[in-house]
Design a protein around this motif. Structure first.
Motif, PDB file in Angstrom:
ATOM      1  N   MET A 140      51.322  89.114  27.438  1.00  0.00           N
ATOM      2  CA  MET A 140      52.219  88.148  28.080  1.00  0.00           C
ATOM      3  C   MET A 140      51.795  86.709  27.793  1.00  0.00           C
ATOM      4  O   MET A 140      52.637  85.826  27.637  1.00  0.00           O
ATOM      5  CB  MET A 140      52.253  88.377  29.588  1.00  0.00           C
ATOM      6  CG  MET A 140      52.826  89.719  29.999  1.00  0.00           C
ATOM      7  SD  MET A 140      52.814  89.902  31.799  1.00  0.00           S
ATOM      8  CE  MET A 140      53.324  91.604  31.970  1.00  0.00           C
ATOM      9  N   ARG A 141      50.468  86.463  27.718  1.00  0.00           N
ATOM     10  CA  ARG A 141      49.977  85.101  27.528  1.00  0.00           C
ATOM     11  C   ARG A 141      50.440  84.535  26.188  1.00  0.00           C
ATOM     12  O   ARG A 141      50.834  83.364  26.099  1.00  0.00           O
ATOM     13  CB  ARG A 141      48.454  85.095  27.627  1.00  0.00           C
ATOM     14  CG  ARG A 141      47.814  83.723  27.767  1.00  0.00           C
ATOM     15  CD  ARG A 141      48.203  83.056  29.064  1.00  0.00           C
ATOM     16  NE  ARG A 141      49.239  82.045  28.840  1.00  0.00           N
ATOM     17  CZ  ARG A 141      50.144  81.711  29.750  1.00  0.00           C
ATOM     18  NH1 ARG A 141      50.176  82.283  30.929  1.00  0.00           N
ATOM     19  NH2 ARG A 141      51.027  80.778  29.489  1.00  0.00           N
ATOM     20  N   HIS A 142      50.388  85.352  25.128  1.00  0.00           N
ATOM     21  CA  HIS A 142      50.858  84.880  23.825  1.00  0.00           C
ATOM     22  C   HIS A 142      52.339  84.513  23.890  1.00  0.00           C
ATOM     23  O   HIS A 142      52.776  83.522  23.278  1.00  0.00           O
ATOM     24  CB  HIS A 142      50.624  85.952  22.760  1.00  0.00           C
ATOM     25  CG  HIS A 142      49.205  86.053  22.304  1.00  0.00           C
ATOM     26  ND1 HIS A 142      48.550  85.027  21.657  1.00  0.00           N
ATOM     27  CD2 HIS A 142      48.288  87.057  22.410  1.00  0.00           C
ATOM     28  CE1 HIS A 142      47.313  85.387  21.375  1.00  0.00           C
ATOM     29  NE2 HIS A 142      47.127  86.614  21.821  1.00  0.00           N
ATOM     30  N   PHE A 143      53.122  85.296  24.611  1.00  0.00           N
ATOM     31  CA  PHE A 143      54.554  85.016  24.739  1.00  0.00           C
ATOM     32  C   PHE A 143      54.774  83.661  25.403  1.00  0.00           C
ATOM     33  O   PHE A 143      55.534  82.815  24.903  1.00  0.00           O
ATOM     34  CB  PHE A 143      55.224  86.130  25.547  1.00  0.00           C
ATOM     35  CG  PHE A 143      56.696  85.906  25.797  1.00  0.00           C
ATOM     36  CD1 PHE A 143      57.646  86.455  24.946  1.00  0.00           C
ATOM     37  CD2 PHE A 143      57.144  85.154  26.883  1.00  0.00           C
ATOM     38  CE1 PHE A 143      59.009  86.257  25.163  1.00  0.00           C
ATOM     39  CE2 PHE A 143      58.496  84.943  27.107  1.00  0.00           C
ATOM     40  CZ  PHE A 143      59.430  85.495  26.246  1.00  0.00           C
ATOM     41  N   ILE A 148      56.007  77.737  25.712  1.00  0.00           N
ATOM     42  CA  ILE A 148      55.679  76.356  26.070  1.00  0.00           C
ATOM     43  C   ILE A 148      55.661  75.466  24.833  1.00  0.00           C
ATOM     44  O   ILE A 148      56.031  74.293  24.881  1.00  0.00           O
ATOM     45  CB  ILE A 148      54.326  76.318  26.814  1.00  0.00           C
ATOM     46  CG1 ILE A 148      54.476  76.975  28.189  1.00  0.00           C
ATOM     47  CG2 ILE A 148      53.812  74.889  26.958  1.00  0.00           C
ATOM     48  CD1 ILE A 148      53.168  77.248  28.896  1.00  0.00           C
ATOM     49  N   GLU A 149      55.261  76.051  23.701  1.00  0.00           N
ATOM     50  CA  GLU A 149      55.234  75.286  22.449  1.00  0.00           C
ATOM     51  C   GLU A 149      56.635  74.919  21.980  1.00  0.00           C
ATOM     52  O   GLU A 149      56.897  73.764  21.604  1.00  0.00           O
ATOM     53  CB  GLU A 149      54.519  76.096  21.371  1.00  0.00           C
ATOM     54  CG  GLU A 149      54.522  75.449  20.002  1.00  0.00           C
ATOM     55  CD  GLU A 149      53.967  76.363  18.929  1.00  0.00           C
ATOM     56  OE1 GLU A 149      54.171  76.056  17.733  1.00  0.00           O
ATOM     57  OE2 GLU A 149      53.349  77.389  19.272  1.00  0.00           O
ATOM     58  N   VAL A 150      57.548  75.889  21.985  1.00  0.00           N
ATOM     59  CA  VAL A 150      58.877  75.641  21.400  1.00  0.00           C
ATOM     60  C   VAL A 150      59.912  75.228  22.440  1.00  0.00           C
ATOM     61  O   VAL A 150      60.932  74.623  22.097  1.00  0.00           O
ATOM     62  CB  VAL A 150      59.377  76.867  20.615  1.00  0.00           C
ATOM     63  CG1 VAL A 150      58.409  77.189  19.491  1.00  0.00           C
ATOM     64  CG2 VAL A 150      59.588  78.071  21.514  1.00  0.00           C
ATOM     65  N   ARG A 151      59.681  75.530  23.721  1.00  0.00           N
ATOM     66  CA  ARG A 151      60.624  75.175  24.777  1.00  0.00           C
ATOM     67  C   ARG A 151      59.850  74.672  26.004  1.00  0.00           C
ATOM     68  O   ARG A 151      59.847  75.308  27.060  1.00  0.00           O
ATOM     69  CB  ARG A 151      61.493  76.385  25.157  1.00  0.00           C
ATOM     70  CG  ARG A 151      62.361  76.914  24.027  1.00  0.00           C
ATOM     71  CD  ARG A 151      63.253  78.053  24.494  1.00  0.00           C
ATOM     72  NE  ARG A 151      64.179  77.650  25.522  1.00  0.00           N
ATOM     73  CZ  ARG A 151      65.360  77.060  25.310  1.00  0.00           C
ATOM     74  NH1 ARG A 151      65.755  76.802  24.072  1.00  0.00           N
ATOM     75  NH2 ARG A 151      66.144  76.738  26.312  1.00  0.00           N
ATOM     76  N   PRO A 152      59.166  73.521  25.864  1.00  0.00           N
ATOM     77  CA  PRO A 152      58.352  73.019  26.977  1.00  0.00           C
ATOM     78  C   PRO A 152      59.157  72.753  28.236  1.00  0.00           C
ATOM     79  O   PRO A 152      58.600  72.756  29.343  1.00  0.00           O
ATOM     80  CB  PRO A 152      57.738  71.733  26.408  1.00  0.00           C
ATOM     81  CG  PRO A 152      58.628  71.345  25.260  1.00  0.00           C
ATOM     82  CD  PRO A 152      59.108  72.634  24.687  1.00  0.00           C
ATOM     83  N   GLN A 153      60.459  72.567  28.094  1.00  0.00           N
ATOM     84  CA  GLN A 153      61.311  72.338  29.267  1.00  0.00           C
ATOM     85  C   GLN A 153      61.394  73.579  30.158  1.00  0.00           C
ATOM     86  O   GLN A 153      61.821  73.491  31.321  1.00  0.00           O
ATOM     87  CB  GLN A 153      62.718  71.910  28.840  1.00  0.00           C
ATOM     88  CG  GLN A 153      63.557  72.990  28.167  1.00  0.00           C
ATOM     89  CD  GLN A 153      63.347  73.087  26.668  1.00  0.00           C
ATOM     90  OE1 GLN A 153      62.302  72.692  26.147  1.00  0.00           O
ATOM     91  NE2 GLN A 153      64.363  73.575  25.951  1.00  0.00           N
ATOM     92  N   ASP A 154      60.979  74.730  29.636  1.00  0.00           N
ATOM     93  CA  ASP A 154      61.070  75.976  30.394  1.00  0.00           C
ATOM     94  C   ASP A 154      59.717  76.440  30.932  1.00  0.00           C
ATOM     95  O   ASP A 154      59.572  77.598  31.338  1.00  0.00           O
ATOM     96  CB  ASP A 154      61.653  77.089  29.504  1.00  0.00           C
ATOM     97  CG  ASP A 154      63.108  76.838  29.140  1.00  0.00           C
ATOM     98  OD1 ASP A 154      63.748  76.003  29.806  1.00  0.00           O
ATOM     99  OD2 ASP A 154      63.592  77.474  28.188  1.00  0.00           O
ATOM    100  N   ARG A 155      58.730  75.565  30.981  1.00  0.00           N
ATOM    101  CA  ARG A 155      57.376  75.985  31.339  1.00  0.00           C
ATOM    102  C   ARG A 155      57.290  76.580  32.737  1.00  0.00           C
ATOM    103  O   ARG A 155      56.364  77.343  33.033  1.00  0.00           O
ATOM    104  CB  ARG A 155      56.387  74.830  31.201  1.00  0.00           C
ATOM    105  CG  ARG A 155      56.609  73.657  32.142  1.00  0.00           C
ATOM    106  CD  ARG A 155      55.505  72.600  31.984  1.00  0.00           C
ATOM    107  NE  ARG A 155      55.442  72.066  30.631  1.00  0.00           N
ATOM    108  CZ  ARG A 155      54.421  72.282  29.796  1.00  0.00           C
ATOM    109  NH1 ARG A 155      53.400  73.023  30.200  1.00  0.00           N
ATOM    110  NH2 ARG A 155      54.428  71.773  28.589  1.00  0.00           N
ATOM    111  N   GLU A 156      58.263  76.279  33.604  1.00  0.00           N
ATOM    112  CA  GLU A 156      58.210  76.832  34.962  1.00  0.00           C
ATOM    113  C   GLU A 156      58.433  78.347  34.975  1.00  0.00           C
ATOM    114  O   GLU A 156      58.164  79.007  35.962  1.00  0.00           O
ATOM    115  CB  GLU A 156      59.238  76.147  35.867  1.00  0.00           C
ATOM    116  CG  GLU A 156      58.908  74.698  36.182  1.00  0.00           C
ATOM    117  CD  GLU A 156      57.522  74.523  36.801  1.00  0.00           C
ATOM    118  OE1 GLU A 156      57.157  75.343  37.681  1.00  0.00           O
ATOM    119  OE2 GLU A 156      56.810  73.592  36.403  1.00  0.00           O
TER     120      GLU A 156
END
Length: 255
Positions: A140-143, A148-156
């Motif tokens: 899960m962590r790699h996912f 976060i790298e490609v869609r930082p807006q979705d980090r929540e």
């Protein structure tokens, strides 16, 4: 279809790895034979079946809010000592039980302190385990690191942020808030090995769990971008296999 409706999909994603953790967990509890067990959030029966196989119980009642999971457990756990009911953690049956356990459940319970208090009321021994979402559950962590790298807006959506209590210290604090005088904790690390990237990625397409549900919510082009970002992060061997580990944190207390 409900996110948590199909046992086969859950098994391919994390159920099979939960079974490995369950064996270590039940051994750590070291309970004598002939006890009455309650498995809260039993899911597909991973922990229930381990208790039956290794702890020689008098009985195990597994409860879960998903009718699909309970149905799967009833079909696959063939033991007269086991029974299953559709119930949430907010509507646990009256005890007493000698051991009340919950595997990979507490982070999905909105009122987790209240659930632990109820488990303490009806159980002599109470024990749980959760994935180390922030660090040690690598598949899960790699996912989420790729997300976060490609869609930082979705980090929540990152389970490490959402379930920050899933550490040894976090579990100790929850148990203390629920009224336990002391809780013992330990880490449990198991291998999670995949034959290929497709073997790794396939379970994420099932829609069950936070990461698969998030992936399904994205438009297909964005899914493909995330897929390739995850692939780039994984330690893929020359033969295409992927060897990761998954860490869970466990806690137990005796009332």
């Amino acid at each position: 279809m409900s996110e948590w409706s199909t046992g086969e999909i859950y098994e391919s994603y994390v159920g099979r790895w939960s079974r490995l953790v369950a064996a270590e967990f039940v051994g750590w509890l070291d309970r004598p034979p002939g006890l009455r067990w309650l498995d809260v959030g039993c899911g597909t029966g991973a922990l229930t079946s381990t208790i039956l196989r290794t702890a020689d119980p008098a009985s195990v009642l597994g409860v879960d809010p998903s009718e699909g999971f309970v149905g799967y457990a009833r079909r696959t756990v063939d033991d007269d000592r086991a029974s299953f009911e559709v119930r949430s953690a907010a509507e646990l049956p009256d005890g007493p039980y000698d051991a009340v356990v919950a595997g990979l459940v507490l982070n999905f319970v909105p009122e987790r302190v209240e659930a632990l208090r109820r488990m303490r009321e009806i159980g002599s021994t109470v024990a749980v385990y959760v994935w180390d979402y922030a660090d040690g559950m690598h598949l899960m962590r790699h996912f989420f690191d790729a997300m976060i790298e490609v869609r930082p807006q979705d980090r929540e959506h990152d389970e490490g942020r959402r379930f920050a209590f899933c550490t040894a210290e976090g579990l100790e604090e929850l148990f203390a808030e629920a009224g336990f005088t002391a809780a013992g904790t330990r880490e449990i690390v198991v291998p999670t090995e995949f034959a290929s990237f497709d073997d790794y990625w396939g379970p994420f397409l099932g829609g069950q769990g936070v990461a698969p549900a998030y992936l399904r919510s994205l438009p297909e082009p964005d899914q493909e971008v995330l897929r390739e970002a995850v692939r780039a992060r994984l330690p893929i061997e020359a033969d295409g296999s992927i060897r990761l580990t998954a860490r869970a944190w466990a806690a137990k207390a005796v009332s």
